[in-house]
Design an enzyme around this catalytic site. Sequence first.
Site, PDB file in Angstrom:
ATOM      1  N   GLY A  76       1.048  -1.619   5.418  1.00 15.14           N
ATOM      2  CA  GLY A  76       1.584  -2.544   6.230  1.00 15.14           C
ATOM      3  C   GLY A  76       0.678  -3.085   6.339  1.00 15.14           C
ATOM      4  O   GLY A  76       0.603  -3.945   7.689  1.00 15.14           O
ATOM      5  N   GLY A  77      -0.584  -3.446   6.198  1.00 14.83           N
ATOM      6  CA  GLY A  77      -1.557  -4.795   6.775  1.00 14.83           C
ATOM      7  C   GLY A  77      -2.005  -4.485   7.824  1.00 14.83           C
ATOM      8  O   GLY A  77      -3.046  -3.286   8.447  1.00 14.83           O
TER       9      GLY A  77
ATOM     10  N   THR B 220       0.305  -1.232   0.216  1.00 13.47           N
ATOM     11  CA  THR B 220      -0.031  -0.010  -0.469  1.00 13.47           C
ATOM     12  C   THR B 220       0.650   1.549  -0.006  1.00 13.47           C
ATOM     13  O   THR B 220       1.830   1.284   0.584  1.00 13.47           O
ATOM     14  CB  THR B 220      -0.796   0.378   1.321  1.00 13.47           C
ATOM     15  OG1 THR B 220      -1.155  -1.431   1.441  1.00 13.47           O
ATOM     16  CG2 THR B 220      -1.756   1.187   1.122  1.00 13.47           C
TER      17      THR B 220
END
Length: 531
Positions: free
Chosen positions: A427-428, A345
């Site tokens: 970052g999830g 992302t």
Amino acid sequence: MFQTAQSTRGMAVAPHSLASQSAISVLRDGGDAIEAMIAAAATIAVVYPHMNGIGGDGFWTISCPGRPVTAIEACGPAAAGISNDYYGVRGCATIPVRGPDSANTVAGTVGGWAEALAISRSWGGRLPLERLLEDAIFYAEDGTAVTASQRTSTVKKLNELAHLPGFASTFLVDGQAPETGSRFKQPQLAATLRLLGSEGLDGFYRGRLACRLAADLSALESPLTAEDLSSYRARERVPLRLEHSAGELYNMTPPTQGLVSLIILGILDRLNIGRYEPDSAEYIHLVVEATKQAFAVRDEFITDPDHMTIDPQSCLSGAFLDDLAAKVRHDVALPWGKGKGPGDTIWMGVIDSAGRAVSFIQSIYHEFGSGTVLPETGIVWQNRGCSFSLDPEHLNALRPGKRPFHTLNPALARLRDGRVMVYGTMGGDGQPQTQAAIFTRYAVFGRSIQQAITAPRWLLGRTWGQDSDTLKLENRFAPEAVEILRRLGHEIELLESFDEQVGHAGGLARHPSGVIEGGFDPRSDGGVAAF
């Protein structure tokens, strides 16, 4: 190590310096914060292709003085013709992570640009779309230098991606990852962006470009069709809002985990986090434990809002947050489930001289998304739909037209002292945690925004390129703090200093005086640009 940037006429931050410069060039030409962000979004789609692209999704949170904060949901749904049977006949027990079968959701990001541009026009925005896409077209055609981040991702995923349609011819040199600093050109993508500039953003879904996309997808045997594209439109949303002692905090509605980010900060406010030393074991422990409570809410409830059983705004009520805060243990690390996994992302922010502020995030999910490059248009399609489950009873079960769960969430705050702040990261699982670190360090502890970003960070769970669910700490934390966390029961894994596994963060804040301050993440290839 790095000084906080300051300006009065406008500022942008991005994980690639060329994107922040594209935004500032638009502000110099008289554009507003939204127009600047569209330029930055187009540029970063070209220069950071392993992290995002126009074949993915996006989300916006937007503040304009004197108006309510608004948001844009630009995530595409699953193909109308998709079903469990579609994958069953292919012998798949789960949805593939790569390849055309993972390219099963409409790419919403360009629709989000269109919706944002409409808001800009209501403000009096006047720059032509061709101007906003100018830098991106140039960089795609003329080429840019391959970043270390792109090379690292390509090397790590080479065996997984090299055989996929269009990947080798687009991203490899003689079958290998390109060297850092080598020139990287994307002529088909340049032509695609030029067509968007001349015919309009709607053409991605209902024009000549849409016909090319549909033909490419069909040739590659993706389940997406021309009808899926033509029926898609991004939507303006009322964002979620948290009443915090420092001010009003805003984030994106489901299907994103914006609710998670706000819950964490709501819990920490109730735990009076400001009484602890920043970067101490006590501080990290409480943020991690608040994160576990918020993740439990996420895993029980968050999905496509049309399929949710609760009102997400109700989870930000005082009573709901009080109950969660009461579950946090100061003396022991509680167990938790598993993370949601990786998410490649980019987050970017822009604030203009009129105080209009944009928090924006754009993604193709895993590194290089589906890994499938559409041959005529040069677009890498996302694999966001691989996050669906083929279990019909699962919260995020695959359904035709359903929107997948997103870790993406662009944060924005209107503080009680008149400051407006935009902040975020990639970052999830790490996104809400890094947001908590940046916001509390800046708005609660009073650090500069650059200090808040540069300081060592942590990650509970998984982010892009990670499979373990440990508590990961950058090794710049004091050894005694690490040892205390171990004694509390945290399973610790140490990372190198400035490890990009903990995200590419950024933040901007505008003071009532008109002074704007900004910070970028030294873990990225980014920078702050201002004038």
